[in-house]
Design an enzyme around this catalytic site. Structure first.
Site, PDB file in Angstrom:
ATOM      1  N   LYS A  52     -10.217  13.571   4.615  1.00  0.00           N
ATOM      2  CA  LYS A  52     -10.745  13.399   3.254  1.00  0.00           C
ATOM      3  C   LYS A  52     -11.275  14.735   2.725  1.00  0.00           C
ATOM      4  O   LYS A  52     -11.012  15.114   1.577  1.00  0.00           O
ATOM      5  CB  LYS A  52     -11.839  12.317   3.252  1.00  0.00           C
ATOM      6  CG  LYS A  52     -11.289  10.923   3.539  1.00  0.00           C
ATOM      7  CD  LYS A  52     -12.366   9.862   3.792  1.00  0.00           C
ATOM      8  CE  LYS A  52     -11.715   8.549   4.240  1.00  0.00           C
ATOM      9  NZ  LYS A  52     -12.668   7.463   4.481  1.00  0.00           N
ATOM     10  N   GLN A  96     -18.778   6.748   5.988  1.00  0.00           N
ATOM     11  CA  GLN A  96     -17.657   6.331   6.833  1.00  0.00           C
ATOM     12  C   GLN A  96     -18.069   5.165   7.731  1.00  0.00           C
ATOM     13  O   GLN A  96     -19.115   5.212   8.386  1.00  0.00           O
ATOM     14  CB  GLN A  96     -17.162   7.526   7.669  1.00  0.00           C
ATOM     15  CG  GLN A  96     -15.866   7.286   8.407  1.00  0.00           C
ATOM     16  CD  GLN A  96     -14.648   7.061   7.490  1.00  0.00           C
ATOM     17  OE1 GLN A  96     -14.596   7.555   6.369  1.00  0.00           O
ATOM     18  NE2 GLN A  96     -13.682   6.295   7.968  1.00  0.00           N
ATOM     19  N   ASP A 119     -15.545   4.298  -2.585  1.00  0.00           N
ATOM     20  CA  ASP A 119     -14.887   3.451  -1.583  1.00  0.00           C
ATOM     21  C   ASP A 119     -14.589   2.063  -2.144  1.00  0.00           C
ATOM     22  O   ASP A 119     -13.817   1.310  -1.552  1.00  0.00           O
ATOM     23  CB  ASP A 119     -15.789   3.283  -0.350  1.00  0.00           C
ATOM     24  CG  ASP A 119     -15.335   4.133   0.821  1.00  0.00           C
ATOM     25  OD1 ASP A 119     -14.143   4.450   0.904  1.00  0.00           O
ATOM     26  OD2 ASP A 119     -16.207   4.472   1.656  1.00  0.00           O
TER      27      ASP A 119
HETATM   28  N1  GUN Z   1     -13.404   2.902   7.737  1.00  0.00           N
HETATM   29  C1  GUN Z   1     -12.137   2.442   7.724  1.00  0.00           C
HETATM   30  N2  GUN Z   1     -11.613   2.545   6.487  1.00  0.00           N
HETATM   31  C2  GUN Z   1     -12.569   3.083   5.713  1.00  0.00           C
HETATM   32  C3  GUN Z   1     -12.611   3.440   4.330  1.00  0.00           C
HETATM   33  O1  GUN Z   1     -11.675   3.261   3.546  1.00  0.00           O
HETATM   34  N3  GUN Z   1     -13.788   3.974   3.916  1.00  0.00           N
HETATM   35  C4  GUN Z   1     -14.845   4.164   4.733  1.00  0.00           C
HETATM   36  N4  GUN Z   1     -15.955   4.676   4.222  1.00  0.00           N
HETATM   37  N5  GUN Z   1     -14.831   3.837   6.014  1.00  0.00           N
HETATM   38  C5  GUN Z   1     -13.695   3.303   6.500  1.00  0.00           C
END
Ligand code: GUN
Length: 291
Positions: A52, A96, A119
């Protein structure tokens, strides 16, 4: 059979975003700013957050990675989020997942300002998405929709079978595919751990979205000729042949399923890169709406 190339599609979306950011900078505006919070040392989470941050730098966004150790208290994490909510130089905040056991996902997700919820996990974002209003859409389902759109796949009237009902993938993609949108307008069946006869449902499916996290779960005998297969699985499986010691396995037996399909996403280079592209689109949306 056509491969749905998530890598190339993601790159095309990121290229378009990069042009947009260059234009903003020419207009004398600041770059969009994404803050990612990583709590603890989960190896997979490290990889995802790294991807990211890298995407931000490719596009020209500012990014900040806040690392907090495994023992960080929930109170501390909530206060960090509070400061970021109030910080006008921050457009998007993501924490995350998964979080350490002593921290409530729900409290953390609720603490992020809905206007910075890139998100799309906040109840306000989910509620707006369910109502078909403008919202931040969770990145993985959004990425799948962008991929279907990119390949101009007309899903209207199709029967989509979603395997899995998580808040991150299964539930939201079931909402999006059934929405009155294009792509969308599907009749959707959500299968989960208590579904009887999953194979029979899958054999009826024009689209299968596999998001269970069980490597190779979808086998050729479960798939109708000409189906569209979206594989969301990204399980790490021990592999002595790889430098990392593992390889990434999808939920679909690609080798045997792919000859039967009209379209299929590979793993890796399918849904994974699209998730990143979708997050980048959400970050620009947050920036444009808040500035
Ligand atoms: N863990 C697995 N997928 C995601 C996501 O799309 N965003 C976040 N913040 N954590 C995750």
């Amino acid at each position: 059979m056509q491969i749905l190339d998530g890598q190339a599609t993601s790159q095309a979306i990121k290229d378009a975003l990069k042009l947009r950011v260059a234009q903003l900078i020419l207009e004398g505006r600041r770059a969009p700013h994404l803050v990612a919070i990583l709590v603890g040392n989960n190896g997979a989470s490290e990889t995802y957050v790294g991807a990211k941050v890298k995407a931000c730098s490719e596009i020209g966004y500012k990014s900040t990675l806040i690392r907090l150790d495994e023992e960080t208290s929930e109170h501390k994490l909530l206060s960090v989020i509070g400061e970021l909510n109030d910080d006008l130089s921050v457009d998007g905040i993501l924490v995350q997942l998964p979080l350490p056991k002593h921290i409530s996902d729900e409290k953390v997700i609720n603490a992020i300002s809905a206007s910075k919820d890139v998100d799309g996990f906040h109840p306000i974002s989910i509620g707006r998405m369910v109502q078909g209003l403008s919202s931040f859409t969770p990145a993985t389902p959004y990425g799948i929709m962008l991929l279907l759109e990119h390949y101009k796949i007309d899903t209207k009237g199709m029967h989509a079978v979603v395997l899995g009902r998580s808040n991150i993938v299964g539930r939201p993609i079931s909402i999006l595919l059934s929405s009155n949108t294009n792509p969308g307008n599907c009749t959707v069946t959500v299968c989960h751990s208590h579904t009887k006869n999953i194979k029979e449902f899958c054999l009826e499916a024009d689209i299968i979205v596999a998001a269970l996290g069980r490597p190779g779960f979808v086998t050729a005998d479960m798939v109708k000729e000409g189906a569209i297969i979206i594989d969301v699985g990204i399980t790490r499986v021990a592999d002595a042949g790889k430098k990392s010691g593992f390889s990434i396995k999808g939920d679909v037996d690609f080798t045997n399923v792919s000859p039967k399909c009209a379209y299929i996403t590979p793993v890796p280079k399918g849904v994974g890169p699209m998730t990143i592209a979708a997050l980048m689109k959400n970050t620009l949306k947050a920036y444009l709406e808040n500035n």
